[in-house]
Design a protein around this motif. Sequence first.
Motif, PDB file in Angstrom:
ATOM      1  N   THR A  54      -5.758  -3.675  10.111  1.00 29.83           N
ATOM      2  CA  THR A  54      -7.287  -2.904   9.682  1.00 29.83           C
ATOM      3  C   THR A  54      -7.662  -3.973   9.126  1.00 29.83           C
ATOM      4  O   THR A  54      -6.857  -5.486   8.480  1.00 29.83           O
ATOM      5  CB  THR A  54      -6.602  -1.699   8.727  1.00 29.83           C
ATOM      6  OG1 THR A  54      -6.060  -2.453   7.910  1.00 29.83           O
ATOM      7  CG2 THR A  54      -7.105  -0.709   9.110  1.00 29.83           C
ATOM      8  N   LEU A 105      -1.253   2.507   4.371  1.00 32.50           N
ATOM      9  CA  LEU A 105      -2.391   1.836   5.722  1.00 32.50           C
ATOM     10  C   LEU A 105      -0.805   2.335   6.319  1.00 32.50           C
ATOM     11  O   LEU A 105       0.426   2.637   6.347  1.00 32.50           O
ATOM     12  CB  LEU A 105      -2.013   0.335   5.208  1.00 32.50           C
ATOM     13  CG  LEU A 105      -3.232  -0.194   4.242  1.00 32.50           C
ATOM     14  CD1 LEU A 105      -3.441  -1.282   4.379  1.00 32.50           C
ATOM     15  CD2 LEU A 105      -4.574   0.676   4.960  1.00 32.50           C
ATOM     16  N   SER A 109       0.966  -1.285  -0.134  1.00 31.95           N
ATOM     17  CA  SER A 109       0.071   0.035   0.007  1.00 31.95           C
ATOM     18  C   SER A 109       0.833   1.602  -0.277  1.00 31.95           C
ATOM     19  O   SER A 109       0.115   2.719  -0.537  1.00 31.95           O
ATOM     20  CB  SER A 109      -1.149  -0.385   1.444  1.00 31.95           C
ATOM     21  OG  SER A 109      -0.122   0.365   2.778  1.00 31.95           O
TER      22      SER A 109
END
Length: 268
Positions: free
Chosen positions: A237, A232, A211
């Motif tokens: 998450t 992120l 990410s």
Amino acid sequence: MAGINKLGFLNSLIEIVNNNMEEDAATSVLARYFLVNFNRLPELNIYDVAENCFVTRSSVRRFCQSLGFDNYKELKKQLENVQDNYHYYKDVVITENYGQKTAEELYQMALDCNSNLRDYVEKISDYIHESNQVVFLVSDIYSRQCNEFQKGMILLGKMVKIVGQQYENNKLLSRLAQNDMVITVSVGGFFAEASIKIIQNLTCKKILLTSKRSKKYKTYYNEVLYICNHELGVDRTVYHVYAVPYCLDLILFAYKKKYANRSVFCTP
């Protein structure tokens, strides 16, 4: 032993406890003790460990060496910052309707992954098919998620290997040639940074699943696949937990759709 993943060490201990039938053997006793006191290991000295486990200091030293560390002191040094590397296993945000909230987040995650990988899954499946060797380079937290993809590919006739715990000076990586491929998995980018020196010396095709947006990755990798439209952080998450197996499943499906009927026996 700078190339040992701290979470790989945790998995090694769990594997010993799961598989060792002789519970009174020094190896099993030490593995259980290390797990029970995992958060306290940096505070304990070798005398504490030997006394509490009723073993000799030499036994503790040999046990550490079997896990890839030179000695107990080196193990402690590697684990000094372990809290930063596995905190998401413990950090839990208490929310109402956790199941409903997670379901909604999973749906959005799937849409995000689909959007970002739409133009890449077939290309990556082609790369895999054309490569002699395919190797995943991962922090150990994702090695088991990649293992499901590995099993699927092997059953389709394509050998895939995983380098997780001990990645520096790994003989498998050092033998990769131009017609091979390595896939690095680093959701937050931490492992991508840690392994960049290895990646830049490889001559094979290189793919990164992450990410993290960083221009230098475009220099070191042939393809950078983003699992989501945003970077992120370190907080846990649904992307950290579910995005990697979901993205790999998209690639596996693309490979199966195109190459399932052309499968051949794997070569070692």
